[in-house]
Scaffold this motif. Structure first.
Motif, mmCIF file in Angstrom:
data_model
loop_
_atom_site.group_PDB
_atom_site.id
_atom_site.type_symbol
_atom_site.label_atom_id
_atom_site.label_comp_id
_atom_site.label_asym_id
_atom_site.label_seq_id
_atom_site.Cartn_x
_atom_site.Cartn_y
_atom_site.Cartn_z
ATOM 1 N N VAL A 1 9.047 29.611 50.008
ATOM 2 C CA VAL A 1 8.326 28.373 49.710
ATOM 3 C C VAL A 1 9.258 27.341 49.088
ATOM 4 O O VAL A 1 9.205 26.148 49.425
ATOM 5 N N THR A 2 10.112 27.774 48.174
ATOM 6 C CA THR A 2 11.079 26.862 47.562
ATOM 7 C C THR A 2 12.032 26.303 48.601
ATOM 8 O O THR A 2 12.382 25.114 48.561
ATOM 9 N N GLN A 3 12.437 27.138 49.556
ATOM 10 C CA GLN A 3 13.323 26.671 50.619
ATOM 11 C C GLN A 3 12.643 25.598 51.469
ATOM 12 O O GLN A 3 13.264 24.588 51.826
ATOM 13 N N ILE A 4 11.369 25.810 51.781
ATOM 14 C CA ILE A 4 10.628 24.815 52.564
ATOM 15 C C ILE A 4 10.524 23.505 51.800
ATOM 16 O O ILE A 4 10.744 22.413 52.349
ATOM 17 N N LEU A 5 10.188 23.585 50.518
ATOM 18 C CA LEU A 5 10.018 22.383 49.704
ATOM 19 C C LEU A 5 11.316 21.600 49.578
ATOM 20 O O LEU A 5 11.346 20.383 49.790
ATOM 21 N N LEU A 6 12.406 22.290 49.242
ATOM 22 C CA LEU A 6 13.677 21.592 49.044
ATOM 23 C C LEU A 6 14.221 21.049 50.359
ATOM 24 O O LEU A 6 14.824 19.968 50.383
ATOM 25 N N THR A 7 14.008 21.790 51.460
ATOM 26 C CA THR A 7 14.468 21.291 52.760
ATOM 27 C C THR A 7 13.755 19.998 53.125
ATOM 28 O O THR A 7 14.380 19.035 53.600
ATOM 29 N N CYS B 1 2.892 23.699 49.735
ATOM 30 C CA CYS B 1 3.628 24.810 49.130
ATOM 31 C C CYS B 1 2.759 25.543 48.103
ATOM 32 O O CYS B 1 2.845 26.779 47.975
ATOM 33 N N TYR B 2 1.920 24.798 47.397
ATOM 34 C CA TYR B 2 1.003 25.447 46.460
ATOM 35 C C TYR B 2 0.019 26.353 47.203
ATOM 36 O O TYR B 2 -0.274 27.473 46.764
ATOM 37 N N ALA B 3 -0.476 25.895 48.348
ATOM 38 C CA ALA B 3 -1.374 26.719 49.155
ATOM 39 C C ALA B 3 -0.659 27.972 49.666
ATOM 40 O O ALA B 3 -1.239 29.067 49.695
ATOM 41 N N LEU B 4 0.612 27.832 50.033
ATOM 42 C CA LEU B 4 1.377 28.995 50.481
ATOM 43 C C LEU B 4 1.561 30.003 49.353
ATOM 44 O O LEU B 4 1.503 31.216 49.572
ATOM 45 N N HIS C 1 0.318 34.078 48.602
ATOM 46 C CA HIS C 1 1.347 35.054 48.230
ATOM 47 C C HIS C 1 2.529 35.057 49.193
ATOM 48 O O HIS C 1 3.156 36.105 49.409
ATOM 49 N N VAL C 2 2.836 33.891 49.745
ATOM 50 C CA VAL C 2 4.080 33.750 50.490
ATOM 51 C C VAL C 2 5.228 33.823 49.482
ATOM 52 O O VAL C 2 5.135 33.244 48.394
ATOM 53 N N PRO C 3 6.315 34.536 49.775
ATOM 54 C CA PRO C 3 7.409 34.674 48.793
ATOM 55 C C PRO C 3 7.895 33.324 48.271
ATOM 56 O O PRO C 3 8.069 32.374 49.045
ATOM 57 N N ARG D 1 16.056 20.818 33.763
ATOM 58 C CA ARG D 1 14.625 20.528 33.614
ATOM 59 C C ARG D 1 13.776 21.801 33.507
ATOM 60 O O ARG D 1 12.560 21.746 33.627
ATOM 61 N N GLY D 2 14.441 22.935 33.296
ATOM 62 C CA GLY D 2 13.710 24.165 33.029
ATOM 63 C C GLY D 2 13.365 24.997 34.241
ATOM 64 O O GLY D 2 12.477 25.853 34.162
ATOM 65 N N TYR D 3 14.053 24.808 35.345
ATOM 66 C CA TYR D 3 13.755 25.587 36.544
ATOM 67 C C TYR D 3 14.154 27.036 36.331
ATOM 68 O O TYR D 3 15.284 27.337 35.930
ATOM 69 N N GLN D 4 13.240 27.970 36.617
ATOM 70 C CA GLN D 4 13.487 29.398 36.466
ATOM 71 C C GLN D 4 13.068 30.185 37.710
ATOM 72 O O GLN D 4 12.628 31.328 37.620
ATOM 73 N N GLY D 5 13.177 29.568 38.846
ATOM 74 C CA GLY D 5 12.857 30.251 40.090
ATOM 75 C C GLY D 5 11.493 29.928 40.667
ATOM 76 O O GLY D 5 11.143 30.399 41.740
ATOM 77 N N GLU D 6 10.693 29.136 39.987
ATOM 78 C CA GLU D 6 9.350 28.799 40.445
ATOM 79 C C GLU D 6 9.039 27.367 40.044
ATOM 80 O O GLU D 6 9.279 26.962 38.905
ATOM 81 N N PHE D 7 8.515 26.583 40.998
ATOM 82 C CA PHE D 7 8.136 25.213 40.715
ATOM 83 C C PHE D 7 6.711 25.159 40.174
ATOM 84 O O PHE D 7 5.872 25.998 40.507
#
Length: 270
Positions: free
Chosen positions: A155-161, A142-145, A149-151, A219-225
């Motif tokens: 990326v968050t959807q892929i990670l959480l899924t 996900c970091y590489a994505l 500049h993948v939205p 834990r401070g999540y603001q839309g980006e991991f």
């Protein structure tokens, strides 16, 4: 161990493989991701009759299996559902293409060659994807994505899924076990209760998703991991690894290496 527990175990096993402390695992994730994409693009770019040329591309998965100390037998076992589907893609080509082509001084059915080429393309692409997942954690991918500049929403959807599919499987496992305890003599789940069980699973998933989201906000999540991959820095060895594979793969794509080696060896022993 039932099928659901086996699936959960396989996911955890892949996570443990990706977290191994080996040189290939410590490579920058963007380098590994980029090489995988280039490799798949080069593999699918071969013509449908170029069996010898595409056979040379086997060097990448063979080398990486040895470098990462991965079991080829375990890979085949984990991909036992995907690989047969890939191999069935061109199974009807020999029946549809009755022309013949000359290969090594012999006339061979063009449909058979195109079938072999399609199978090799599919198998090599699947193996390359498996090797990427087995040597790179989902956070690093996900970091590489994000570096590409993948939205961030995607990326968050892929990670959480990926991360919470085991939670969903655990819920399914508990529900099926509860059902089997209430119907001990029944094999499987009766189709009459499929709808109610699916509804219960949906409600449980929504409740668990709310709990997870509230925990993320606390834990401070603001839309980006903050991905663990951000600890990686591009090193000279990463760039050399990229340059090595780019040169090697392009050479195998542009030149029939196996044919040239065979002619060279034949000239020596002649």
């Amino acid at each position: 161990m039932n099928h659901i527990e086996s699936a959960i175990y396989e996911i955890h096993t892949m996570d443990s493989l990706a977290s191994k402390n080996q040189w290939v695992n410590r490579l920058h994730p963007l380098i590994k991701f980029f090489i995988t994409i280039i490799y798949i693009a080069l593999v699918v770019s071969f013509s449908k009759y170029d069996v010898i040329g595409i056979a040379g591309m086997v060097i990448y998965p063979l080398f990486l299996f040895q470098l990462a100390d991965l079991s080829f037998r375990a890979c085949i076992k984990r991909l036992r559902i995907v690989l047969p589907l890939v191999c069935c893609v061109g199974i009807f080509n020999p029946l549809l293409d009755h022309t013949t082509v000359q290969l090594g001084g012999m006339l061979i059915s063009a449909g058979f060659l195109s079938m072999c080429t399609l199978i090799m393309k599919g198998v090599f692409s699947v193996l390359a994807s498996y090797l990427l997942i087995a040597t790179t954690s989902i956070e690093d991918i996900c970091y590489a994505l994000r570096l590409l500049h993948v939205p961030k929403l995607l990326v968050t959807q892929i990670l959480l899924t990926y991360r919470y599919v085991t939670v969903l499987l655990g819920e399914v496992n508990r529900m099926t076990q509860a059902y089997s305890l209430r119907a001990p003599r029944q094999k499987g789940v009766h189709f009459k209760v499929w709808g109610s069980l699916t509804g219960q699973l949906l409600l449980r998933s929504i409740d668990r998703a709310n709990d997870v989201y509230e925990s993320m906000l606390l834990r401070g999540y603001q839309g980006e991991f903050t991905y663990l991959g951000q600890e990686h820095h591009m090193r000279a060895s990463d760039l050399l690894y990229l340059l090595f594979w780019l040169i090697l793969l392009i050479c195998f794509r542009c030149f029939p290496i196996f044919v040239l080696v065979g002619q060279f060896m034949g000239g020596i022993f002649a």
